[in-house]
Design an enzyme around this catalytic site. Structure first.
Site, PDB file in Angstrom:
ATOM      1  N   ARG A  42       0.836  -1.193   0.000  1.00  0.00           N
ATOM      2  CA  ARG A  42       0.000   0.000   0.000  1.00  0.00           C
ATOM      3  C   ARG A  42       0.864   1.234   0.000  1.00  0.00           C
ATOM      4  O   ARG A  42       1.929   1.275   0.620  1.00  0.00           O
ATOM      5  CB  ARG A  42      -0.851   0.061   1.274  1.00  0.00           C
ATOM      6  CG  ARG A  42      -2.059  -0.832   1.261  1.00  0.00           C
ATOM      7  CD  ARG A  42      -2.876  -0.616   2.503  1.00  0.00           C
ATOM      8  NE  ARG A  42      -2.026  -0.551   3.676  1.00  0.00           N
ATOM      9  CZ  ARG A  42      -2.366   0.041   4.806  1.00  0.00           C
ATOM     10  NH1 ARG A  42      -3.526   0.644   4.910  1.00  0.00           N
ATOM     11  NH2 ARG A  42      -1.544   0.039   5.836  1.00  0.00           N
ATOM     12  N   SER A  57       7.932  -5.333   6.563  1.00  0.00           N
ATOM     13  CA  SER A  57       7.651  -6.292   7.644  1.00  0.00           C
ATOM     14  C   SER A  57       8.371  -7.622   7.473  1.00  0.00           C
ATOM     15  O   SER A  57       7.741  -8.685   7.318  1.00  0.00           O
ATOM     16  CB  SER A  57       6.149  -6.498   7.743  1.00  0.00           C
ATOM     17  OG  SER A  57       5.551  -5.249   7.877  1.00  0.00           O
ATOM     18  N   ASP A  82       6.337  -3.718  10.952  1.00  0.00           N
ATOM     19  CA  ASP A  82       4.903  -3.485  11.234  1.00  0.00           C
ATOM     20  C   ASP A  82       4.600  -3.489  12.735  1.00  0.00           C
ATOM     21  O   ASP A  82       3.666  -2.809  13.186  1.00  0.00           O
ATOM     22  CB  ASP A  82       4.006  -4.489  10.490  1.00  0.00           C
ATOM     23  CG  ASP A  82       4.423  -5.939  10.648  1.00  0.00           C
ATOM     24  OD1 ASP A  82       5.472  -6.204  11.277  1.00  0.00           O
ATOM     25  OD2 ASP A  82       3.704  -6.822  10.135  1.00  0.00           O
TER      26      ASP A  82
END
Ligand code: BGC
Length: 493
Positions: free
Chosen positions: A109, A171, A225
């Site tokens: 994203r 992540s 994350d």
């Protein structure tokens, strides 16, 4: 399933059929239903972990964390405990416009985040898919794909001529060497791009941005994350000290005193703590969990893209939970204890039993199998009996409860390590969000393990990877501004 090792071989179906043929079908019919169920419960006993097991897991995890933090032991530790260099939690006063990039699953994203007065958050985001061939292709392809999508986003939002700081949520396990420098130690969760392990991913991203002609983006921080999750929650709740992800993968970070981080190489001024990314998914890689690992865990590991690695993750997270359940179900079919005389072909294929099925099946009221029947329809298993449905639910519960207990052992280990007696744990990830009982399982198990004198709370952290990345970028930008102001004051004649 993505991330499946194509060389892994499924137990050949013909062997199952042979077993079935060699005995008269009659003998597979249950004489007394409960007898069959008793056998299933017997065979699955190894999946049951009690408080004593969990206590050992928790103690060993604490030892592994200490090893990760230790100068001499770090290299051989299974839980690496990387320093993130993030030392300031947000104050709630952060403001500005930031970009965030979130890479960690099958999508990535891009976000444009505006933090205004009074904690006003405005986010615009776009999700881009990462095709399977890119996930296991070359690093250059991966970063070119990301840079191209980022550029497309900038054009769509008329940002071509705006200079913006970017927080990069990456992540995967990274050995950080600073706030904006992180070397990937090893890929996890179905990624396997060549030429990235051992490299600084910020540099790879920046080079790709140059290649696509994007010069206005400054990557000011790389974060995990879990850090994003903690930051996002700490922005609202100052008691937040731990960030946990139970999603496709699992991992936790926590606030540690600098003096315990023996490899700390930053400055030793205030504040005297730093967020440590434990990378606890690797716990067990030094055999610490062998005493509770089952043959089904071994099968999942063997068929994965990274055998021998991420042992704890493979017992807990969403990437593996469905597959683990499938392995058990297939074994029960072999034993002739479930789905007798049914077409179970699809269930014999790796990855066909999705983790979301576990959530679906456990969402039905006990005794009702509405959702479970739909799942079996998707798998092409027709007219299953209620006994079969109940046994399938039992197996799902064993797998998900064990995962919840293990994650609770992890949180207990961190709570015990920290000196605070009233801590909020920020949590995110698809398993925690969508499994109907996971939050309750964790809450009750942690309370049991910690006893009644300890206060803790679990808080769902909203969009840590996006919001958290923007907050890290904001905290850094504020600090930099303050530093400049301070320097100007000092330089004044
Ligand atoms: C990665 C971690 C990440 C976790 C949750 C693991 O596979 O190694 O860095 O935090 O997944 O996304």
């Amino acid at each position: 399933m993505q991330g499946h090792n194509p060389n892994w071989r499924v137990p050949p179906k013909d062997r199952v059929l042979k077993r079935m043929e060699s005995t008269s079908l009659q003998s597979y019919k249950p004489k007394i239903i409960s007898e069959q169920r008793r056998k299933i419960e017997d065979l699955c006993r190894d999946l049951i972990v009690n408080n004593d097991h969990i206590h050992v897991v928790e103690q060993r995890l604490r030892q592994a964390i200490d090893k990760g933090l230790g100068k001499e032991s770090h290299a051989v530790a299974s839980v690496k405990c990387y320093s993130t260099y993030v030392r300031h939690l947000p104050t709630g006063e952060e403001k500005g416009q930031f970009l965030a990039l979130d890479l960690g699953g099958t999508n990535f994203r891009v976000l444009l985040v505006d933090i205004g007065e009074n904690k006003q958050f405005n986010m615009q985001s776009k999700i881009f898919a990462i095709p399977q061939h890119v996930m296991i292709g070359t690093g250059e392809e991966l970063f070119d794909h990301i840079a191209t999508c980022l550029k497309e986003f900038m054009v769509e939002h008329n940002l071509e001529s705006t200079k913006l700081p970017l927080g990069f949520t990456f992540s995967f396990p990274c050995k950080q060497l600073g706030l904006a420098e992180g070397r990937l130690t090893t890929w996890t969760k179905g990624f396997k791009c060549s030429g990235v392990e051992g490299e600084d991913v910020v540099r790879l991203l920046q080079e790709a941005l140059k290649r696509v002609g994007e010069h206005n983006i400054e990557v000011c921080a790389i974060l995990n994350d879990t850090t994003g999750c903690l930051m996002s929650c700490a922005w609202k709740e100052p008691k937040c000290r731990i960030g946990l992800i139970v999603g496709t993968g699992t991992n936790a970070c926590y606030l540690e005193d600098i003096e315990n981080v023996e490899l700390w190489d930053g400055d030793s001024g205030e504040p005297r703590h730093v967020i440590v990314n434990t990378e606890w998914g690797g716990f067990g890689d030094n055999s610490e969990l062998d005493f509770i690992r089952t043959k089904w865990d071994e099968a999942v590991d063997e068929g994965s893209l990274n055998p021998g690695k991420q042992t704890f993750e493979k017992m807990i997270s969403g990437m593996y939970m469905g597959e683990l359940t499938r392995q058990v179900l297939v074994d029960m079919i072999w034993e002739g204890l479930i789905f007798q005389e049914k077409d179970t072909d699809k269930l014999f294929e790796w990855g066909q039993f999705l983790t979301k099925y576990v959530s679906e099946i456990e969402s039905d009221m006990v005794g009702d199998f509405t959702r479970a029947r739909k799942v079996l329809e998707e798998l092409g298993i027709k007219d299953p009996s209620d006994e079969d449905m109940s046994a399938m639910r039992y197996i799902c519960e064993l797998v998900s409860r064990r995962a919840g207990f293990m994650a609770s052992a992890g949180i207990t280990a961190l709570l015990k390590k920290m000196d605070y007696h009233d801590v909020v744990v920020a949590i995110d990830g698809s398993v925690f969000r969508y499994h109907p009982h996971f939050p309750n399982i964790m809450r009750s198990r942690i309370s049991q393990l910690m006893g009644i004198d300890y206060k803790f709370d679990l808080m769902l952290s909203t969009d840590g990877s996006g919001r958290g990345a923007a907050l890290v970028a904001a905290v850094l930008t504020n600090q930099e501004q303050q530093r400049k102001q301070q320097q100007e004051i000092e330089n004044e004649p």
